[in-house]
Design a protein around this motif. Structure first.
Motif, PDB file in Angstrom:
ATOM      1  N   VAL A  28       0.843  -1.198   0.000  1.00 14.45           N
ATOM      2  CA  VAL A  28       0.000   0.000   0.000  1.00 14.45           C
ATOM      3  C   VAL A  28       0.875   1.243   0.000  1.00 14.45           C
ATOM      4  CG1 VAL A  28      -1.702   1.276   1.305  1.00 14.45           C
ATOM      5  CG2 VAL A  28      -1.882  -1.192   1.142  1.00 14.45           C
ATOM      6  N   ASP A  29       0.585   2.141  -0.906  1.00 15.37           N
ATOM      7  CA  ASP A  29       1.416   3.331  -1.111  1.00 15.37           C
ATOM      8  C   ASP A  29       0.727   4.543  -0.488  1.00 15.37           C
ATOM      9  OD1 ASP A  29       2.988   5.360  -1.973  1.00 15.37           O
ATOM     10  OD2 ASP A  29       2.983   4.821  -4.088  1.00 15.37           O
ATOM     11  N   ILE A  30       1.159   4.937   0.686  1.00 12.86           N
ATOM     12  CA  ILE A  30       0.550   6.059   1.388  1.00 12.86           C
ATOM     13  C   ILE A  30       0.996   7.385   0.792  1.00 12.86           C
ATOM     14  CG2 ILE A  30       0.296   7.196   3.619  1.00 12.86           C
ATOM     15  CD1 ILE A  30      -1.051   4.504   3.478  1.00 12.86           C
ATOM     16  N   GLU A  31       2.251   7.444   0.302  1.00 13.61           N
ATOM     17  CA  GLU A  31       2.801   8.713  -0.176  1.00 13.61           C
ATOM     18  C   GLU A  31       2.234   9.118  -1.532  1.00 13.61           C
ATOM     19  OE1 GLU A  31       4.636  10.538   1.772  1.00 13.61           O
ATOM     20  OE2 GLU A  31       4.454   8.982   3.291  1.00 13.61           O
ATOM     21  N   ASN A  32       1.667   8.168  -2.276  1.00  9.92           N
ATOM     22  CA  ASN A  32       1.166   8.482  -3.607  1.00  9.92           C
ATOM     23  C   ASN A  32      -0.286   8.032  -3.720  1.00  9.92           C
ATOM     24  OD1 ASN A  32       0.998   9.234  -6.271  1.00  9.92           O
ATOM     25  ND2 ASN A  32       2.040   7.411  -7.060  1.00  9.92           N
TER      26      ASN A  32
ATOM     27  N   GLU B 229     -25.692   6.947   4.577  1.00 11.85           N
ATOM     28  CA  GLU B 229     -24.527   7.279   5.382  1.00 11.85           C
ATOM     29  C   GLU B 229     -24.178   6.145   6.354  1.00 11.85           C
ATOM     30  OE1 GLU B 229     -27.131   9.164   4.922  1.00 11.85           O
ATOM     31  OE2 GLU B 229     -26.308  10.793   3.683  1.00 11.85           O
ATOM     32  N   ARG B 230     -25.220   5.562   6.957  1.00 13.33           N
ATOM     33  CA  ARG B 230     -24.979   4.480   7.913  1.00 13.33           C
ATOM     34  C   ARG B 230     -24.475   3.226   7.210  1.00 13.33           C
ATOM     35  NH1 ARG B 230     -29.960   3.033  11.588  1.00 13.33           N
ATOM     36  NH2 ARG B 230     -29.687   5.258  12.042  1.00 13.33           N
ATOM     37  N   VAL B 231     -25.045   2.919   6.062  1.00 14.09           N
ATOM     38  CA  VAL B 231     -24.613   1.746   5.298  1.00 14.09           C
ATOM     39  C   VAL B 231     -23.165   1.912   4.847  1.00 14.09           C
ATOM     40  CG1 VAL B 231     -24.962   0.412   3.180  1.00 14.09           C
ATOM     41  CG2 VAL B 231     -26.937   1.158   4.531  1.00 14.09           C
ATOM     42  N   GLN B 232     -22.833   3.113   4.367  1.00 16.02           N
ATOM     43  CA  GLN B 232     -21.465   3.363   3.919  1.00 16.02           C
ATOM     44  C   GLN B 232     -20.471   3.140   5.059  1.00 16.02           C
ATOM     45  OE1 GLN B 232     -20.025   7.413   3.525  1.00 16.02           O
ATOM     46  NE2 GLN B 232     -19.307   6.957   1.448  1.00 16.02           N
ATOM     47  N   LYS B 233     -20.772   3.695   6.225  1.00 15.74           N
ATOM     48  CA  LYS B 233     -19.884   3.519   7.377  1.00 15.74           C
ATOM     49  C   LYS B 233     -19.755   2.048   7.749  1.00 15.74           C
ATOM     50  CE  LYS B 233     -20.698   8.065   9.485  1.00 15.74           C
ATOM     51  NZ  LYS B 233     -21.256   8.780  10.664  1.00 15.74           N
ATOM     52  N   GLY B 234     -20.860   1.328   7.700  1.00 10.45           N
ATOM     53  CA  GLY B 234     -20.841  -0.086   8.060  1.00 10.45           C
ATOM     54  C   GLY B 234     -20.003  -0.913   7.104  1.00 10.45           C
ATOM     55  N   VAL B 235     -20.138  -0.633   5.798  1.00 14.33           N
ATOM     56  CA  VAL B 235     -19.367  -1.369   4.798  1.00 14.33           C
ATOM     57  C   VAL B 235     -17.868  -1.115   4.972  1.00 14.33           C
ATOM     58  CG1 VAL B 235     -18.858  -1.533   2.336  1.00 14.33           C
ATOM     59  CG2 VAL B 235     -21.228  -1.488   3.112  1.00 14.33           C
ATOM     60  N   LEU B 236     -17.506   0.151   5.150  1.00 13.39           N
ATOM     61  CA  LEU B 236     -16.091   0.485   5.307  1.00 13.39           C
ATOM     62  C   LEU B 236     -15.527  -0.080   6.609  1.00 13.39           C
ATOM     63  CD1 LEU B 236     -15.992   4.179   4.013  1.00 13.39           C
ATOM     64  CD2 LEU B 236     -15.415   2.083   2.785  1.00 13.39           C
ATOM     65  N   ALA B 237     -16.299  -0.010   7.677  1.00 11.93           N
ATOM     66  CA  ALA B 237     -15.825  -0.543   8.956  1.00 11.93           C
ATOM     67  C   ALA B 237     -15.611  -2.053   8.874  1.00 11.93           C
ATOM     68  CB  ALA B 237     -16.823  -0.213  10.067  1.00 11.93           C
TER      69      ALA B 237
ATOM     70  N   VAL C 130      -7.047  -2.590   7.196  1.00  8.32           N
ATOM     71  CA  VAL C 130      -6.718  -1.322   6.546  1.00  8.32           C
ATOM     72  C   VAL C 130      -7.525  -0.226   7.223  1.00  8.32           C
ATOM     73  CG1 VAL C 130      -6.197  -2.392   4.321  1.00  8.32           C
ATOM     74  CG2 VAL C 130      -8.529  -1.605   4.787  1.00  8.32           C
ATOM     75  N   LYS C 131      -7.224   1.013   6.841  1.00  7.85           N
ATOM     76  CA  LYS C 131      -7.976   2.143   7.368  1.00  7.85           C
ATOM     77  C   LYS C 131      -8.328   3.056   6.210  1.00  7.85           C
ATOM     78  CE  LYS C 131      -7.799   5.961  10.688  1.00  7.85           C
ATOM     79  NZ  LYS C 131      -9.134   5.631  11.223  1.00  7.85           N
ATOM     80  N   PHE C 132      -9.579   3.466   6.136  1.00  9.05           N
ATOM     81  CA  PHE C 132     -10.045   4.363   5.093  1.00  9.05           C
ATOM     82  C   PHE C 132     -10.074   5.802   5.609  1.00  9.05           C
ATOM     83  CE2 PHE C 132     -11.970   0.289   3.953  1.00  9.05           C
ATOM     84  CZ  PHE C 132     -11.616   0.197   2.621  1.00  9.05           C
ATOM     85  N   GLU C 133      -9.518   6.708   4.840  1.00 11.25           N
ATOM     86  CA  GLU C 133      -9.555   8.122   5.180  1.00 11.25           C
ATOM     87  C   GLU C 133     -10.066   8.900   3.970  1.00 11.25           C
ATOM     88  OE1 GLU C 133      -5.732   9.375   6.478  1.00 11.25           O
ATOM     89  OE2 GLU C 133      -5.700   8.070   8.241  1.00 11.25           O
TER      90      GLU C 133
END
Length: 375
Positions: free
Chosen positions: A9-13, A350-358, A366-369
């Motif tokens: 995973v490329d954090i810088e790019n 919004e709730r579904v999106q958060k649930g899927v990403l979590a 991984v962590k989504f930002e």
């Protein structure tokens, strides 16, 4: 975040296909990014072939797997952009890159040196998964025609590249040929949800619907008007016609020629040769068996829905494809007191999106930002 050619995973790019380094995708940045992955793929294959001495999982399978991953990452990203990006220039470039990646994959599948290297890997002490991987990979090489003479392999490669281009063209035609249905009488929209109606207000006395899913699915599920459902059904299922007719025929012909060169009676036999089914005949036998055991239940359910419909619309004697979704929804509401619209308040986007990403964060570590300047 994005994966680089080695899979790290490329954090810088975070926007690797953007020349500006920001979220906006541009054609030149996409091309450079894909070409870098293809080059990395070729570099890893060269390293693998340069090994001197005994071939092991570490010095042969590892670089081979990394090489496949480089192509896979590039193919996933370009394929996504080709399918959904709103800018046609980017979609066109993504399709070109998808074709380039496919050509690299075809060339790899016909590379005798790579096949020989993989077949020489020592599997003494290897676990079952590694043995299975090697055996399946070698089978796929043979099915691709790696053991054919130079002239035949060149012909196979040309046909495979032609098939990829035809397939991409077929998909693109469907994607870009969005049909429309004009509603002149607003009463045809009766039964559709309020948020659908509020987003489809009349313009110049008419309402124009498209065959994109946000329009198509609600109409086929909730619109009371059989005439509207029929028009929508026909519009949806005739996208890219007649343009795609010859494309499809050419694709079928090309696939059949590939199968014949490789010694198979049909493309279906070739496509199932490395699967659990092993052959098209076995697949057909399975489908026949599945049909035999599932048909009685399906006929009972069909009779129940048909009886339900006849009580409400005595003139309807059969349920056609354009009405099936609507009447199944109505039957569920009546028989099971279930309205699919009733669950919507419990599943806000919004709730579904958060649930899927979590969930994805927990599964894949991984962590989504949020990217503030993403396109």
């Amino acid at each position: 975040m994005a994966s680089n050619a080695t899979g790290v995973v490329d954090i810088e790019n975070p926007h690797p296909w953007s020349a500006s380094g920001r979220g906006k995708v541009d054609a030149s940045g996409l091309q450079a990014w894909v070409e870098a992955r293809v080059a990395r793929h070729e570099e890893l294959i060269a390293d693998m072939l340069a090994v001197i001495g005994a071939r092991t999982a570490e010095n042969t399978l590892r670089p081979y797997d990394d090489a496949l991953f480089a192509l896979s990452v590039a193919g996933s990203q370009s394929g996504l952009l080709n399918s959904v990006y709103p800018d046609k220039e980017i979609r066109d470039k993504a399709q070109d890159m998808t074709q380039k990646i496919a050509e690299a994959g075809t060339a790899l599948s016909l590379n005798r040196k790579v096949y020989r290297a993989l077949s020489e890997v020592r599997l003494d002490g290897a676990d079952d998964a590694t043995r299975y991987f090697v055996e399946r990979t070698l089978l796929q090489y043979r099915l691709a025609g790696v053991d054919k003479d130079d002239e035949t392999r060149a012909r196979i490669q040309a046909l495979q590249e032609k098939a990829v281009l035809l397939s991409l063209t077929f998909q693109r035609n469907v994607q870009e040929n969005v049909n429309t249905v004009v509603v002149e009488d607003q009463s045809e929209l009766e039964g559709l949800p309020e948020d659908f109606l509020s987003s489809h207000l009349p313009g110049a006395g008419t309402i124009t619907l498209t065959t994109d899913f946000p329009d198509y699915l609600p109409v086929m599920t909730f619109a009371r008007s059989a005439a509207l459902r029929t028009r929508m059904f026909l519009a949806y299922n005739t996208r890219a016609y007649p343009a795609n007719r010859q494309v499809l025929l050419d694709l079928l012909t090309t696939r059949q020629e590939i199968a014949a060169i490789l010694g198979f009676a049909s493309w279906a036999d070739l496509a199932t040769a490395d699967q659990m089914m092993e052959s098209a005949a076995n697949m057909q036998a399975f489908l026949d068996e599945l049909d035999a055991v599932s048909r009685p239940g399906a006929e009972r359910e069909y009779a129940m829905v048909k009886e339900f419909v006849s009580q409400r619309e005595p003139g309807i004697t059969e349920l056609d494809a354009s009405s099936r979704g609507y009447w199944l929804e109505q039957f569920r509401r009546s028989a099971f007191d279930f309205d699919s619209q009733s669950v919507r308040p419990y599943l806000p986007y919004e709730r579904v999106q958060k649930g899927v990403l979590a969930t994805a964060e927990r599964l894949f570590h991984v962590k989504f930002e949020r990217a503030a300047e993403a396109d």
